[in-house]
Design a protein around this motif. Structure first.
Motif, mmCIF file in Angstrom:
data_model
loop_
_atom_site.group_PDB
_atom_site.id
_atom_site.type_symbol
_atom_site.label_atom_id
_atom_site.label_comp_id
_atom_site.label_asym_id
_atom_site.label_seq_id
_atom_site.Cartn_x
_atom_site.Cartn_y
_atom_site.Cartn_z
ATOM 1 N N GLY A 35 0.824 -1.197 0.000
ATOM 2 C CA GLY A 35 0.000 0.000 0.000
ATOM 3 C C GLY A 35 0.860 1.250 0.000
ATOM 4 N N TRP A 36 0.302 2.282 -0.575
ATOM 5 C CA TRP A 36 0.883 3.626 -0.478
ATOM 6 C C TRP A 36 -0.057 4.463 0.387
ATOM 7 C CZ3 TRP A 36 5.597 5.301 -1.814
ATOM 8 C CH2 TRP A 36 6.315 4.569 -2.760
ATOM 9 N N PHE A 37 0.497 5.062 1.408
ATOM 10 C CA PHE A 37 -0.243 5.936 2.306
ATOM 11 C C PHE A 37 0.344 7.342 2.208
ATOM 12 C CE2 PHE A 37 -2.651 2.976 5.082
ATOM 13 C CZ PHE A 37 -2.124 1.766 4.639
ATOM 14 N N ARG A 38 -0.425 8.312 2.673
ATOM 15 C CA ARG A 38 0.109 9.666 2.783
ATOM 16 C C ARG A 38 -0.405 10.329 4.043
ATOM 17 N NH1 ARG A 38 -2.858 12.560 -2.410
ATOM 18 N NH2 ARG A 38 -4.987 12.617 -1.564
ATOM 19 N N GLN A 39 0.418 11.247 4.532
ATOM 20 C CA GLN A 39 0.062 11.955 5.761
ATOM 21 C C GLN A 39 0.511 13.400 5.641
ATOM 22 O OE1 GLN A 39 1.778 10.312 9.371
ATOM 23 N NE2 GLN A 39 0.115 11.173 10.603
ATOM 24 N N VAL A 48 -3.760 5.560 0.072
ATOM 25 C CA VAL A 48 -3.959 6.197 -1.229
ATOM 26 C C VAL A 48 -4.221 5.141 -2.301
ATOM 27 C CG1 VAL A 48 -2.830 7.561 -3.025
ATOM 28 C CG2 VAL A 48 -2.509 8.165 -0.621
ATOM 29 N N ALA A 49 -3.401 4.098 -2.288
ATOM 30 C CA ALA A 49 -3.515 3.052 -3.306
ATOM 31 C C ALA A 49 -2.943 1.762 -2.747
ATOM 32 C CB ALA A 49 -2.774 3.448 -4.584
ATOM 33 N N GLY A 56 -2.173 -7.835 -9.815
ATOM 34 C CA GLY A 56 -3.434 -7.786 -10.537
ATOM 35 C C GLY A 56 -4.403 -6.797 -9.951
ATOM 36 N N PRO A 57 -5.157 -7.194 -8.923
ATOM 37 C CA PRO A 57 -6.091 -6.249 -8.325
ATOM 38 C C PRO A 57 -5.376 -5.037 -7.726
ATOM 39 C CG PRO A 57 -6.600 -8.482 -7.645
ATOM 40 C CD PRO A 57 -5.292 -8.538 -8.339
ATOM 41 N N THR A 58 -5.984 -3.876 -7.957
ATOM 42 C CA THR A 58 -5.497 -2.641 -7.351
ATOM 43 C C THR A 58 -6.676 -1.901 -6.739
ATOM 44 O OG1 THR A 58 -5.724 -1.465 -9.459
ATOM 45 C CG2 THR A 58 -3.548 -2.370 -8.939
ATOM 46 N N HIS A 59 -6.366 -0.968 -5.882
ATOM 47 C CA HIS A 59 -7.400 -0.197 -5.180
ATOM 48 C C HIS A 59 -6.906 1.238 -5.038
ATOM 49 C CE1 HIS A 59 -10.366 0.971 -2.180
ATOM 50 N NE2 HIS A 59 -9.367 1.441 -1.453
ATOM 51 N N TYR A 60 -7.817 2.199 -5.262
ATOM 52 C CA TYR A 60 -7.470 3.615 -5.136
ATOM 53 C C TYR A 60 -8.552 4.335 -4.346
ATOM 54 C CZ TYR A 60 -4.385 2.551 -9.054
ATOM 55 O OH TYR A 60 -3.428 2.000 -9.872
ATOM 56 N N GLY A 66 -7.773 7.876 -11.521
ATOM 57 C CA GLY A 66 -7.548 8.501 -12.804
ATOM 58 C C GLY A 66 -6.286 9.338 -12.869
ATOM 59 N N ARG A 67 -5.657 9.599 -11.732
ATOM 60 C CA ARG A 67 -4.419 10.394 -11.694
ATOM 61 C C ARG A 67 -3.225 9.569 -11.223
ATOM 62 N NH1 ARG A 67 -3.831 14.572 -8.305
ATOM 63 N NH2 ARG A 67 -5.207 13.711 -6.698
ATOM 64 N N PHE A 68 -3.437 8.672 -10.283
ATOM 65 C CA PHE A 68 -2.349 7.862 -9.718
ATOM 66 C C PHE A 68 -2.470 6.428 -10.218
ATOM 67 C CE2 PHE A 68 -1.557 10.350 -5.493
ATOM 68 C CZ PHE A 68 -1.440 11.529 -6.211
ATOM 69 N N THR A 69 -1.317 5.799 -10.403
ATOM 70 C CA THR A 69 -1.271 4.392 -10.794
ATOM 71 C C THR A 69 -0.240 3.670 -9.945
ATOM 72 O OG1 THR A 69 -1.834 4.956 -13.080
ATOM 73 C CG2 THR A 69 -0.919 2.772 -12.679
ATOM 74 N N VAL A 70 -0.679 2.593 -9.306
ATOM 75 C CA VAL A 70 0.220 1.771 -8.511
ATOM 76 C C VAL A 70 0.599 0.544 -9.333
ATOM 77 C CG1 VAL A 70 -1.703 0.588 -7.340
ATOM 78 C CG2 VAL A 70 0.576 0.632 -6.284
ATOM 79 N N SER A 71 1.854 0.156 -9.243
ATOM 80 C CA SER A 71 2.336 -1.027 -9.959
ATOM 81 C C SER A 71 3.462 -1.648 -9.151
ATOM 82 C CB SER A 71 2.812 -0.661 -11.364
ATOM 83 O OG SER A 71 3.894 0.247 -11.310
ATOM 84 N N ARG A 72 3.827 -2.854 -9.517
ATOM 85 C CA ARG A 72 4.929 -3.514 -8.814
ATOM 86 C C ARG A 72 5.699 -4.384 -9.783
ATOM 87 N NH1 ARG A 72 2.399 -6.752 -4.056
ATOM 88 N NH2 ARG A 72 4.561 -7.491 -3.745
ATOM 89 N N ASP A 73 6.969 -4.577 -9.483
ATOM 90 C CA ASP A 73 7.839 -5.477 -10.232
ATOM 91 C C ASP A 73 8.439 -6.431 -9.208
ATOM 92 O OD1 ASP A 73 9.846 -6.764 -11.636
ATOM 93 O OD2 ASP A 73 10.417 -4.985 -12.758
#
Length: 122
Positions: A35-39, A48-49, A56-60, A66-73
């Protein structure tokens, strides 16, 4: 144990883009949802995401859809947050975190990075 190190924050103008990275080491990275969080000052640390183990599944949250995209390698043990069309209200310290459970609550994230500052000027 999982160690997380964020990078990529900075000072940008409204409308600009940034890509945050979170490098993981330690236990098997691909076993964890991320997860990505912000404070922001005086506020709670909010999700945040999030991205599942496989990527596969992502959550925002609605404010970044529509502005942020989370991905992983998983081969690079790295998760990313691409942030486009940044707004002043996106200003915060951004943290990545790892959890063994998908769509976990904040308290279920076991491992946290140290955070990276993102500042968006108007």
């Amino acid at each position: 144990q999982v160690q997380l190190v964020e990078s990529g924050g900075g000072l940008v103008q409204a409308g600009d883009s940034l890509r945050l990275s979170c490098a993981a080491s330690g236990r098997i990275f691909s076993s964890y949802a991320m997860g990505w969080f912000r404070q922001a000052p005086g506020t709670e640390r909010d999700l945040v995401a999030a991205i599942s183990w496989s990527g596969g599944p992502t959550h925002y949250v609605d404010s970044v859809k529509g502005r942020f995209t989370v991905s992983r390698d998983n081969a690079k043990n790295t998760v990313y947050l691409q942030m486009n069309s940044l707004k002043p209200e996106d200003t915060a310290v951004y943290y990545c975190a790892a959890t063994p459970r998908w769509l976990a609550s904040r308290n279920e994230y076991h491992y946290w990075g140290q955070g990276t500052q993102v500042t968006v000027s108007s």
